[in-house]
Design a protein around this motif. Structure first.
Motif, PDB file in Angstrom:
ATOM      1  N   ALA A  20      -5.201  -3.936   7.270  1.00 55.30           N
ATOM      2  CA  ALA A  20      -4.174  -4.079   6.242  1.00 55.30           C
ATOM      3  C   ALA A  20      -3.572  -5.482   6.292  1.00 55.30           C
ATOM      4  O   ALA A  20      -3.331  -6.027   7.368  1.00 55.30           O
ATOM      5  N   VAL A  79      -0.308  -6.883   4.690  1.00 56.80           N
ATOM      6  CA  VAL A  79       0.885  -6.424   3.980  1.00 56.80           C
ATOM      7  C   VAL A  79       1.728  -7.621   3.555  1.00 56.80           C
ATOM      8  O   VAL A  79       2.134  -8.438   4.395  1.00 56.80           O
ATOM      9  N   LEU A 121       5.223  -8.658   1.798  1.00 54.65           N
ATOM     10  CA  LEU A 121       6.534  -8.142   1.429  1.00 54.65           C
ATOM     11  C   LEU A 121       7.247  -9.075   0.445  1.00 54.65           C
ATOM     12  O   LEU A 121       6.801 -10.204   0.202  1.00 54.65           O
ATOM     13  N   ILE A 173      -2.092  -5.071   0.677  1.00 52.60           N
ATOM     14  CA  ILE A 173      -1.047  -4.151   0.227  1.00 52.60           C
ATOM     15  C   ILE A 173       0.193  -4.978  -0.093  1.00 52.60           C
ATOM     16  O   ILE A 173       0.793  -5.590   0.798  1.00 52.60           O
ATOM     17  N   THR A 210       3.982  -5.429  -2.207  1.00 53.42           N
ATOM     18  CA  THR A 210       5.101  -4.738  -2.859  1.00 53.42           C
ATOM     19  C   THR A 210       5.174  -5.145  -4.331  1.00 53.42           C
ATOM     20  O   THR A 210       4.829  -6.269  -4.712  1.00 53.42           O
ATOM     21  N   ALA A 245       2.236  -1.431  -3.683  1.00 53.54           N
ATOM     22  CA  ALA A 245       3.190  -0.585  -2.967  1.00 53.54           C
ATOM     23  C   ALA A 245       4.561  -0.663  -3.635  1.00 53.54           C
ATOM     24  O   ALA A 245       4.955  -1.715  -4.152  1.00 53.54           O
ATOM     25  N   GLU A 273       8.843  -1.701   0.947  1.00 58.43           N
ATOM     26  CA  GLU A 273       8.444  -1.930   2.328  1.00 58.43           C
ATOM     27  C   GLU A 273       7.955  -0.649   3.010  1.00 58.43           C
ATOM     28  O   GLU A 273       6.895  -0.640   3.648  1.00 58.43           O
ATOM     29  N   ALA A 315       4.622   0.385   1.716  1.00 55.80           N
ATOM     30  CA  ALA A 315       3.559  -0.518   2.180  1.00 55.80           C
ATOM     31  C   ALA A 315       3.102  -0.155   3.593  1.00 55.80           C
ATOM     32  O   ALA A 315       1.898  -0.113   3.883  1.00 55.80           O
ATOM     33  N   ILE A 316       4.058   0.131   4.485  1.00 57.94           N
ATOM     34  CA  ILE A 316       3.706   0.497   5.859  1.00 57.94           C
ATOM     35  C   ILE A 316       2.994   1.842   5.882  1.00 57.94           C
ATOM     36  O   ILE A 316       2.016   2.041   6.620  1.00 57.94           O
ATOM     37  N   ALA A 326      -0.524   1.271   4.779  1.00 54.88           N
ATOM     38  CA  ALA A 326      -1.265   0.583   5.847  1.00 54.88           C
ATOM     39  C   ALA A 326      -1.726   1.569   6.917  1.00 54.88           C
ATOM     40  O   ALA A 326      -2.853   1.488   7.415  1.00 54.88           O
ATOM     41  N   SER A 337      -4.041  -5.831  11.863  1.00 53.37           N
ATOM     42  CA  SER A 337      -3.311  -5.906  10.599  1.00 53.37           C
ATOM     43  C   SER A 337      -2.469  -7.163  10.586  1.00 53.37           C
ATOM     44  O   SER A 337      -2.269  -7.817  11.619  1.00 53.37           O
ATOM     45  N   ILE A 363       1.254  -8.829   8.660  1.00 51.22           N
ATOM     46  CA  ILE A 363       2.467  -8.629   7.864  1.00 51.22           C
ATOM     47  C   ILE A 363       3.005  -9.996   7.466  1.00 51.22           C
ATOM     48  O   ILE A 363       3.120 -10.897   8.307  1.00 51.22           O
TER      49      ILE A 363
END
Length: 450
Positions: free
Chosen positions: A233, A235, A237, A268, A270, A366, A369, A372-373, A376, A385, A387
């Motif tokens: 993942a 991610v 944010l 992924i 937001t 997503a 937050e 998104a997690i 993941a 992963s 972030i």
């Protein structure tokens, strides 16, 4: 039986390698046993001297070895050379640190008590083609510095690399039998695992291969380390540096033509920033030039084999049928697969559920937050992963919530000799690299003296 090395860009046969007979394999095993009896008695200084010589030889020959990697599995030449250099760095790292990593450990007890680290014997390694030097030296340097010996079954399409690694070990002064590459077919694997000479098995490969080998290892009660599939993942944010994130995202997904367990696969993002990030990400991917890996202006070579390209085409086709939208790329010519981005992928899409081993990036939207997690973590794999957030403390807090063996905040996911590497869930178990990795194939023996 013959293993053939086929240049994935030209489709020319560049090498043919005979599979060992059972008698030849038996001889290799015996040689490994004899080598261990001597090698385990050597001191760390002697081992380190040879390991540093190996590192020197790898650097000295990095151009020709990098070219060998490119010709056998297709990555661009600069990536092949960088892989050899990283392998050399790992050899130096364990040459410098193995002795202190394996020093006796004493305990606070009323009597004298300690743990000592003894080598187990021969470690059987089954390695993949995507990083044909790094994957091997990643396990072999600590294994051999610890006093073990090893037998390597490399992927059939990179036997030339396997032979070159064995040759480098011998040239560096390692005794015959300490490192051996063995050309064996799948039916011969069980006989190696079953051998009393073999005391551990390490495998980097697919989930299916790992399950099969782990079952055999369990049957014969052998220690294993498994580094299997991944669908990492990435991610992004709301407060992320989107330009930097998009740049690293393209690098992370498309490095080595996307053929890595540890590279980002699920992006992924937001909903507040998904449009802007998606636009930037598409730009970065569109700018990549895919073609002849020997040309200096090319950023991505072909996939390593035609069957891999065909599988990725199948996954892309079905992902689009299931509602994903093609944003960039999507075309294929034999092993040459364009860098590709698809959007509107949900958690039931084939491109989300399966590992996509090639230059196919998927964008997942997503709500926030927490969502998104959750996305993941909603996967069978748990290798690594990333972030992306400008708040480092937030990144740390969320990193603790991610279900993976490695979490990187605002950085490219990568392996490092100093840091433990490995996964959870269907991505495997055990750790490579660092002090933890060198102890995986050791007898941690307690001695108590009244």
């Amino acid at each position: 039986m013959i293993f053939k090395s086929i240049n994935p860009f030209t489709q020319a046969i560049i090498g043919e390698h005979e599979v060992l007979t059972n008698a030849q394999l038996s001889h290799k095993l015996k040689l490994s046993e004899l080598a261990f009896k001597h090698w385990r008695t050597t001191n760390f200084q002697e081992r380190a001297e040879k390991m540093r010589k190996l590192a020197f030889l790898l650097r000295e020959k990095k151009q020709e070895l990098g070219l060998l990697i490119t010709n056998e599995m297709g990555k661009i030449l600069s990536e092949g050379i960088a892989e050899v250099e990283k392998s050399a760095e790992n050899c130096d790292f364990y040459a410098d640190n193995a002795e202190k990593m394996l020093k006796d450990q004493y305990y606070d007890t009323p009597f004298k008590s300690m743990s000592v680290y003894d080598p187990l014997g021969a470690v059987f390694a089954i390695m993949p083609w995507n990083y044909p030097f790094w994957q091997v030296l990643r396990y072999a340097a600590p294994t051999i510095m610890a006093g073990n010996v090893t037998l390597l079954k490399h992927a059939p399409n990179v036997i030339g690399c396997a032979k070159a690694i064995e040759g480098a070990f011998l040239e560096a002064g390692f005794p015959e039998g300490v490192f051996q590459q063995i050309n064996i077919d799948i039916p011969q694997v069980e006989s190696v695992i079953a051998s009393d000479i073999v005391h551990g098995i390490t495998l980097t490969g697919s989930e299916m291969a790992g399950a099969s080998v782990a079952a055999l290892a369990g049957k014969y009660i052998k220690k294993t380390v498994m580094e299997l599939g991944g669908s990492d993942a990435f991610v992004v944010l709301d407060d992320a540096n989107l330009e930097k994130a998009a740049t690293v995202a393209a690098q992370s997904r498309m490095l080595n033509a996307g053929q890595a367990c540890i590279c980002a696969k699920r992006f992924i993002v937001t909903e507040k920033v998904v449009e802007e990030f998606g636009f930037l990400f598409a730009q970065k991917i569109s700018a990549l030039q895919q073609g002849d890996p020997l040309q200096s202006d090319i950023q991505m070579g072909p996939l390593a084999r035609i069957d891999l390209a065909e599988k990725l085409s199948y996954q892309l086709e079905h992902a689009l049928q299931q509602g994903a939208k093609l944003i960039v790329g999507g075309e294929r010519d034999h092993c040459n697969f364009q860098p590709t981005l698809i959007d509107f992928v949900d958690v039931n899409n084939i491109a989300f559920l399966e590992e996509t081993f090639g230059p196919l990036a998927i964008l997942i939207r997503a709500k926030n937050e927490d969502d998104a997690i959750a996305i993941a973590n909603n996967h069978k794999y748990g290798l690594a992963s990333a972030i992306w957030t400008e708040d480092r403390e937030r990144g740390y807090t969320l990193g603790r919530k991610i279900e993976a063996g490695n979490v990187f905040v605002n950085s490219l996911v990568r392996s490092d000799s100093r840091v433990p590497f490995g996964g959870i869930k269907k991505s495997g178990y055990g750790r490579e690299l660092s002090e933890i990795g060198i102890k995986e194939f050791m007898n941690i023996k307690s001695i108590i003296i009244e």
